[in-house]
Every structure is written in C-alpha cells, then in structure tokens.
Design a protein around this motif. Structure first.
Motif, short mmCIF file in Angstrom:
data_model
loop_
_atom_site.label_atom_id
_atom_site.label_comp_id
_atom_site.label_asym_id
_atom_site.label_seq_id
_atom_site.Cartn_x
_atom_site.Cartn_y
_atom_site.Cartn_z
N ALA A 1 0.67 -1.53 -0.29
CA ALA A 1 -0.41 0.26 0.53
C ALA A 1 0.55 1.67 -0.12
O ALA A 1 0.88 2.30 0.84
CB ALA A 1 -1.11 0.02 1.13
N ASP A 2 1.97 1.07 -0.51
CA ASP A 2 3.05 1.85 -0.63
C ASP A 2 3.08 2.92 -1.96
O ASP A 2 3.81 4.33 -1.99
CB ASP A 2 4.64 2.31 -0.01
CG ASP A 2 5.34 0.74 -0.50
OD1 ASP A 2 4.95 0.50 -1.62
OD2 ASP A 2 6.41 1.36 -0.55
N ARG A 3 1.97 2.52 -2.98
CA ARG A 3 2.70 2.30 -4.57
C ARG A 3 1.05 2.10 -4.69
O ARG A 3 0.16 1.95 -4.56
CB ARG A 3 2.80 2.02 -4.89
CG ARG A 3 4.72 2.31 -4.88
CD ARG A 3 5.29 1.84 -5.90
NE ARG A 3 5.56 0.43 -5.52
CZ ARG A 3 5.63 -0.30 -6.32
NH1 ARG A 3 6.38 -0.06 -7.47
NH2 ARG A 3 6.03 -1.95 -6.07
N VAL A 4 0.56 3.17 -5.94
CA VAL A 4 -0.72 3.45 -6.67
C VAL A 4 0.21 3.33 -7.88
O VAL A 4 0.88 4.16 -8.33
CB VAL A 4 -1.95 4.07 -6.24
CG1 VAL A 4 -2.02 4.04 -4.61
CG2 VAL A 4 -1.70 5.23 -6.24
N LYS A 5 -1.06 3.32 -8.58
CA LYS A 5 -1.22 2.68 -10.35
C LYS A 5 -3.16 3.42 -10.58
O LYS A 5 -3.55 3.03 -10.31
CB LYS A 5 -0.59 1.74 -11.04
CG LYS A 5 0.79 1.24 -11.23
CD LYS A 5 0.95 0.36 -12.30
CE LYS A 5 2.23 -0.18 -12.14
NZ LYS A 5 2.59 -0.65 -12.79
N ILE A 6 -2.60 4.16 -11.70
CA ILE A 6 -3.98 4.95 -12.07
C ILE A 6 -4.19 4.97 -13.31
O ILE A 6 -2.92 5.16 -14.13
CB ILE A 6 -3.97 6.18 -11.34
CG1 ILE A 6 -4.02 6.33 -9.98
CG2 ILE A 6 -5.93 7.16 -12.05
CD1 ILE A 6 -3.67 8.01 -9.61
#
Length: 67
Positions: A48-53
């Motif tokens: 939960a330290d990175r996201v992709k949109i």
C-alpha cells in the motif's frame, strides 16, 4: 485535480505491480466495467505504498504510476 463528475474506482485488493496498461485494462474488464468510460481506476501495491492510476483520456490509455 480530478474534473467534476469523474468517477474514481479503487480496487479493494492489491495487484501485481509488474502489470502494465494492458494487464490493468484486463482487470477492469474482468470486473465487468468499461475501461473507456472516462473513470479513473486506482490500484495499489501489496504494501500500500504505491498506486497506479489508469484512465482513458479520449485518445488513448494513460497509466500514471505514483510512488
């Protein structure tokens, strides 16, 4: 900033971050959603330290990784 009226859909489970745009589009389709409807699809890494949109901007698919 997200324009007014744009849906933001957040995945409830983490995804494999090695997936590129095609893999993420497949996840959207697997969820019975239309990846070309103008919504923002947000995926997170396991920690939960990175996201992709991913989004369709009208001319193509955009992948916007955020760290």
């Amino acid at each position: 900033m997200t324009p007014a009226g744009v849906k933001v859909l957040v995945a409830s489970h983490p995804v494999d971050f090695r997936k590129g745009p095609d893999g993420l589009l497949a996840l959207v389709r697997d969820a019975s959603s239309d990846p070309f409807n103008g919504a923002l699809y947000v995926y997170r890494a396991k920690r939960a330290d990175r996201v992709k949109i991913i989004l369709w901007d009208g001319s193509g698919v955009c992948l916007n990784p955020r760290h």
